[in-house]
Design a protein around this motif. Structure first.
Motif, PDB file in Angstrom:
ATOM      1  N   MET A 141      11.574   1.595 -15.119  1.00 58.56           N
ATOM      2  CA  MET A 141      10.669   1.646 -14.023  1.00 58.56           C
ATOM      3  C   MET A 141       9.547   0.511 -14.196  1.00 58.56           C
ATOM      4  SD  MET A 141      12.468   3.522 -11.764  1.00 58.56           S
ATOM      5  CE  MET A 141      11.459   4.139 -10.310  1.00 58.56           C
ATOM      6  N   LEU A 142       8.810  -0.022 -13.266  1.00 59.59           N
ATOM      7  CA  LEU A 142       7.623  -0.723 -13.506  1.00 59.59           C
ATOM      8  C   LEU A 142       6.560   0.206 -13.885  1.00 59.59           C
ATOM      9  CD1 LEU A 142       7.835  -3.304 -10.379  1.00 59.59           C
ATOM     10  CD2 LEU A 142       8.595  -3.797 -12.791  1.00 59.59           C
ATOM     11  N   VAL A 143       6.480   1.266 -13.417  1.00 61.01           N
ATOM     12  CA  VAL A 143       5.385   2.311 -13.415  1.00 61.01           C
ATOM     13  C   VAL A 143       6.107   3.671 -14.428  1.00 61.01           C
ATOM     14  CG1 VAL A 143       3.703   3.898 -12.641  1.00 61.01           C
ATOM     15  CG2 VAL A 143       4.246   1.747 -11.403  1.00 61.01           C
ATOM     16  N   TYR A 144       5.625   3.852 -15.470  1.00 64.62           N
ATOM     17  CA  TYR A 144       5.969   4.839 -16.367  1.00 64.62           C
ATOM     18  C   TYR A 144       5.958   6.202 -15.883  1.00 64.62           C
ATOM     19  CZ  TYR A 144       7.158   7.229 -21.003  1.00 64.62           C
ATOM     20  OH  TYR A 144       7.624   7.833 -21.818  1.00 64.62           O
ATOM     21  N   LEU A 164       0.696  -1.211   0.045  1.00 69.11           N
ATOM     22  CA  LEU A 164       0.060   0.145  -0.027  1.00 69.11           C
ATOM     23  C   LEU A 164       0.744   1.368  -0.110  1.00 69.11           C
ATOM     24  CD1 LEU A 164      -2.891  -1.133   2.558  1.00 69.11           C
ATOM     25  CD2 LEU A 164      -2.844  -1.096   0.157  1.00 69.11           C
ATOM     26  N   LEU A 165       2.124   1.328   0.736  1.00 72.82           N
ATOM     27  CA  LEU A 165       2.958   2.427   0.707  1.00 72.82           C
ATOM     28  C   LEU A 165       3.328   2.734  -0.561  1.00 72.82           C
ATOM     29  CD1 LEU A 165       4.841   2.401   4.038  1.00 72.82           C
ATOM     30  CD2 LEU A 165       3.389   3.983   3.269  1.00 72.82           C
ATOM     31  N   SER A 166       4.008   1.674  -1.345  1.00 68.94           N
ATOM     32  CA  SER A 166       4.577   1.603  -2.352  1.00 68.94           C
ATOM     33  C   SER A 166       3.696   1.891  -3.690  1.00 68.94           C
ATOM     34  CB  SER A 166       5.341   0.425  -2.856  1.00 68.94           C
ATOM     35  OG  SER A 166       6.282  -0.200  -1.827  1.00 68.94           O
ATOM     36  N   ALA A 167       2.643   1.350  -3.755  1.00 69.28           N
ATOM     37  CA  ALA A 167       1.580   1.680  -4.790  1.00 69.28           C
ATOM     38  C   ALA A 167       0.974   2.949  -4.562  1.00 69.28           C
ATOM     39  CB  ALA A 167       0.612   0.255  -5.153  1.00 69.28           C
ATOM     40  N   GLY A 168       0.608   3.221  -3.255  1.00 70.42           N
ATOM     41  CA  GLY A 168      -0.160   4.333  -2.950  1.00 70.42           C
ATOM     42  C   GLY A 168       0.491   5.664  -3.395  1.00 70.42           C
ATOM     43  N   HIS A 169       1.806   5.601  -3.462  1.00 68.13           N
ATOM     44  CA  HIS A 169       2.348   7.073  -3.808  1.00 68.13           C
ATOM     45  C   HIS A 169       3.040   6.982  -5.233  1.00 68.13           C
ATOM     46  CE1 HIS A 169       6.140   5.138  -2.578  1.00 68.13           C
ATOM     47  NE2 HIS A 169       6.880   6.268  -3.172  1.00 68.13           N
ATOM     48  N   GLU A 170       3.617   5.932  -5.701  1.00 70.60           N
ATOM     49  CA  GLU A 170       4.462   5.876  -6.966  1.00 70.60           C
ATOM     50  C   GLU A 170       3.607   5.938  -8.107  1.00 70.60           C
ATOM     51  OE1 GLU A 170       7.602   5.696  -9.051  1.00 70.60           O
ATOM     52  OE2 GLU A 170       7.660   5.738  -6.909  1.00 70.60           O
ATOM     53  N   THR A 171       2.219   5.313  -8.311  1.00 70.56           N
ATOM     54  CA  THR A 171       1.408   5.438  -9.276  1.00 70.56           C
ATOM     55  C   THR A 171       0.823   6.954  -9.472  1.00 70.56           C
ATOM     56  OG1 THR A 171      -0.248   4.547  -8.135  1.00 70.56           O
ATOM     57  CG2 THR A 171       1.047   2.884  -9.508  1.00 70.56           C
ATOM     58  N   THR A 172       0.291   7.199  -8.427  1.00 69.28           N
ATOM     59  CA  THR A 172      -0.330   8.590  -8.604  1.00 69.28           C
ATOM     60  C   THR A 172       0.597   9.861  -8.629  1.00 69.28           C
ATOM     61  OG1 THR A 172      -2.099   7.773  -6.739  1.00 69.28           O
ATOM     62  CG2 THR A 172      -1.900  10.282  -7.164  1.00 69.28           C
TER      63      THR A 172
END
Length: 405
Positions: A393-396, A237-245
């Motif tokens: 990165m996994l997320v562009y 949640l910490l990782s996905a919750g800030h990196e994508t947005t």
């Protein structure tokens, strides 16, 4: 499965527009919608480029999200090294275990719960913009606004002290960097796990009004949720919750700067529904999950005339699916008034659809107008060719976005 003349994934983007997926996807959708690709470790998997096929796979229980299954196509050496059967977050498990763990978190991300958070999200946005304005131009939009905004929001939701967000940002970056070594990924995961384990101990002694405290009191103490699973899911949640947005905030702003008329609409509209539709279109158009969603077949399944055998991996190129012209007419054009755009798969589909999508939508719906209204003269200070895009990165996204106003 074919083993010769297989292209290596990920495919290269066009050198022109930084927002477009690899141009080969258009040809593959028409001629070879299920085609073999070679991954970083030499594994050959199937690449799916059509929207309908991707949606079908994501809803099909014969395709497993369990990363410990033989044949599951890992995104990188670092991701592969982090696989641990005893400490997998719910996203890497199959139902019913996936659904059982996921439901413990779902209530904290409902539309109603996120709507109640919007005033606080707006306060965080306004304060960051105040600081950015006070510091004056030039600024890096990523470090000044796009990254701290969702970091502060997810920190408050989970109950992570703001002063510690630098730690999880740094560690999370190692977990989502494609060229991280197994040692770097394990070290980052271990650092986050140790930090969160200590934080959970604090919550056990002194519960507060936050998600971690609630889960400790209602789930861990009752034995329903193992402490190690809480730690691993908190890392997720910490990782996905800030990196994508964060990536969507910066890259979406850059895309709007390339389309000034649509930027003006987002900036000036007093219709929340129109702004919300603009966010959905940016999510579709950019599809920052460019490394694809991954599954492995548990039995032989035919897709578009190709038989995927049990144990073979599939990579769903969602950026290709979201540019499928049979679903989204004129798909390579940004159109913030596009009808029925919420059919996009930026958040996935099926039981593994992104848990935090309501929160991400709220953050973006508030962030874009606030930023553009505060700085109506916002502009980039370097050409696109000098920007560093997150191919690694996994997320562009974009590593930095120098701006002035």
């Amino acid at each position: 499965m074919p083993e010769t003349a297989v292209p290596t994934f990920p495919l290269s983007r066009a050198s022109g527009c930084p927002f477009d997926p690899p141009p080969q996807y258009a040809t593959l959708r028409e001629e070879a919608p299920v085609s073999p690709i070679r991954l970083w470790n030499g594994q050959v998997a199937w690449l799916l480029t059509r929207y309908a096929d991707q949606r079908a796979v994501l809803a099909d229980p014969r395709f497993s999200a369990d990363v410990t299954r033989p044949g599951h196509p890992a995104q990188s050496a670092g991701v592969e090294a982090s696989r641990n059967l005893d400490r997998l977050p719910f996203i890497a498990r199959d139902d019913p275990e996936h659904n059982h763990q996921r439901l413990m978190f779902t209530a904290h991300f409902t539309v109603k719960r996120v709507a109640a958070m919007r005033p606080r999200i707006q306060e965080i946005i306004d304060r960051l913009l105040d600081d950015m304005e006070a510091a004056g131009p030039p600024a890096d939009l990523v470090s000044a606004f796009a990254l701290p905004m969702p970091s502060l929001v997810i920190s408050e939701l989970l109950g992570v002290p703001h002063r510690d967000r630098g730690l999880f940002q740094r560690a999370a970056r190692a977990l989502v960097t494609l060229d991280s070594t197994p040692e770097q990924a394990r070290a980052a995961s271990g650092e986050l796990a140790a930090y969160l384990d200590e934080l959970i101990t604090v919550k056990e002694r002194e519960p507060a009004d936050d998600l971690l405290s609630t889960l400790v009191v209602e789930r861990v103490r009752t034995g329903e949720l193992d402490r190690r699973h809480l730690v691993e899911n908190a890392i997720l949640l910490l990782s996905a919750g800030h990196e994508t947005t964060a990536n969507m905030t910066a890259l979406g702003t850059l895309a709007l700067l390339h389309h000034p008329e649509q930027l003006a609409t987002v900036r000036d509209s007093d219709d929340p529904a129109r702004v919300a539709n603009a966010v959905e279109e940016l999510l579709r158009y950019l599809t920052i999950t460019h490394s694809g969603r991954r599954r492995v077949a548990t039995e032989d399944v035919e897709i578009a005339g190709t038989v995927v055998r049990a144990g073979e991996g599939v990579v769903l190129a969602n950026d290709a699916g979201n540019r499928d012209g049979t679903v989204f007419p004129d798909p390579d054009r940004l159109d913030i008034d596009r009808p029925e755009v919420r059919r996009h798969m930026a958040f996935g589909h099926g039981s593994h659809q992104c848990l935090g999508q309501n929160l991400a939508r709220a953050e973006l719906q508030l962030a874009y107008p606030a930023l553009l209204r505060r700085f109506p003269g916002l502009r980039t200070t370097v050409p696109d060719g000098e920007l560093r895009f997150k191919e690694d990165m996994l997320v562009y996204g974009v590593h930095e976005l120098p701006v002035a106003w």
